[in-house]
Design an enzyme around this catalytic site. Sequence first.
Site, short mmCIF file in Angstrom:
data_model
loop_
_atom_site.label_atom_id
_atom_site.label_comp_id
_atom_site.label_asym_id
_atom_site.label_seq_id
_atom_site.Cartn_x
_atom_site.Cartn_y
_atom_site.Cartn_z
N ASP A 118 2.98 -5.55 3.43
CA ASP A 118 1.91 -4.86 2.83
C ASP A 118 1.53 -3.61 3.69
O ASP A 118 1.04 -3.94 4.83
CB ASP A 118 0.88 -5.69 2.78
CG ASP A 118 -0.59 -5.53 2.21
OD1 ASP A 118 -0.51 -4.22 1.88
OD2 ASP A 118 -1.60 -6.13 2.45
N ASP A 292 0.16 2.06 -0.75
CA ASP A 292 -0.01 0.65 -0.46
C ASP A 292 1.20 -0.24 -1.15
O ASP A 292 1.00 -0.58 -2.36
CB ASP A 292 -1.45 0.33 -0.64
CG ASP A 292 -1.76 -1.23 -0.52
OD1 ASP A 292 -0.81 -1.76 0.13
OD2 ASP A 292 -2.91 -1.70 -0.95
#
Length: 401
Positions: A118, A292
Site C-alpha cells: 500500500d 496509491d
Amino acid sequence: MQPITFGSFLVTFLSASMAAGSAIPNAISTSGSFEIKRTENKGFTGRNGPLALARAYAKYGVPVSKTLTEAIELVKSTQLVKRGGSGNVTATPDGDDLQYLVPVEIGTPPQKLNLDFDTGSSDLWVFSSETDSSSSQGHDVYDPSKSTSSKKLDGATWNITYGDQSSSSGDVYTDVVTVGSLTVKTQAVESAQQVSAQFASGHNDGLVGLAFSSINTVTPTPQKTWFDNIVGSLDSPLFVADLRHETPGSYIFGAVPSAASNILYAPIDNSKGFWQFSTSSDIGGEFDAIADTGTTLILAGDDLAKAYYQKVQGARLDPVQGGYVFGCNTTLPDFKFTVGEGAITVPGSLVNYAPAGNGECFGGIQPSGGLPFTILGDIALKAAHVIFDSGKTQIGWAQKK
C-alpha cells in the site's frame, strides 16, 4: 489463506550477475534488485463497486454515507451463485476488494502471510495471535511467541482510524521480515489486537505501507517502513509497481525493468507523507494527485468526475449505488492525465469496474467527496509501469502498450 508453497510465489533476479548494493546493518540482501510476483487472493469472489468506493473514502477520512453502506449490501445480496439443484450460496466479496496480494515471511522460523502493498500508508500491520479469534477467522496470523527473533517494543502502540470510525490498533514488535530476496532483521511489525469489521471481513492478512515513514502511526516513536529499512541495500533507491488487469503483476525493487520505456517523471511533494505530484487533465484543469496501490478506484474531484461521465451516453450518478453507473455495453472514453512534459492514458476499458445490476456497471472513476487531491488507484496504475523513486523524490510513469 493459501500458503506460499502452494501459490504462485516467485522471486526473479533481474540480472544474475547484478552485484549487491551497499549493505546496511538492519538488512540482508542476496541481490541488489529483485522482482516479486503478487499471488491471487483465493478469498476473492467478485468486485463490489460501492465497497471499493467506501473503502477509499474511509481510508482518506471522507464520511461514508448510509446510502453507500446500503449500496454495498445491495450488491452483496445480488451476488448469489446457483449450483444446479443444490440451492443457493452467497458469494461474499472480499471486504477489501483485493484480488491480488504479496506473500511475506515474518519471524524465525518464517511465518507466511499474504499482505497488501500500500503506497498510501506507512504501517506494516498484521493479524496476529493477539487478534480476537472472531475477527481473525479466515486469516493467517503472526504469532510473536513462536518467533525466536521477535522482541516487544515496550510502550509502543499504533492506531489507524478511518473516517467512518472503523479502526485497527495494537502493540508493536520488532522481528525479521523477508520480502523476495531481501530481509530486514529488526522491522517494526504492528500486531493487531483490535480489528474493525471492515478489515476482519477481508481476506488479506495485513498491510505493508510503502508511503513515507513520516506518517507511520506508531507512538511514541514512529517507525521506519520496510522499504526505508531496505533501501540502502538496493542498487537504486526505488521500486516499481507493475500492476495488471486480471492477472497478478509484480513489484520490482532496486531497478527499473526494461519493459518500462519512455518514462515520464514528475517531482514528488512528500510533505504529507504521500507520493503526491501535480498533474492536469484536458477535462478537469490542474490538480494534485496521489499514486496509491492500496486504493482500487480513481477518486477525482467532483467536477472532473462529472466532466468525464458527461462524455458517456446514459451515465448517471446513481443514489442507490452511491456512484456513477452506465450501461455495461457502453464504450468508455480514455482518461488522460499529465506527468511532467507528457501524458498517461488510462484505457476506457479499465474504467468499467464492476457489474452493478440491471445491465449497468459501476465506474472506476468516482467523485473524491471533497478531498483536496485526486487518488490514482489501481485503475490508473494498471495502465503504466509506475516508478516510486525515493532517491530523487520523483515518480515516473511509463505507458504500457
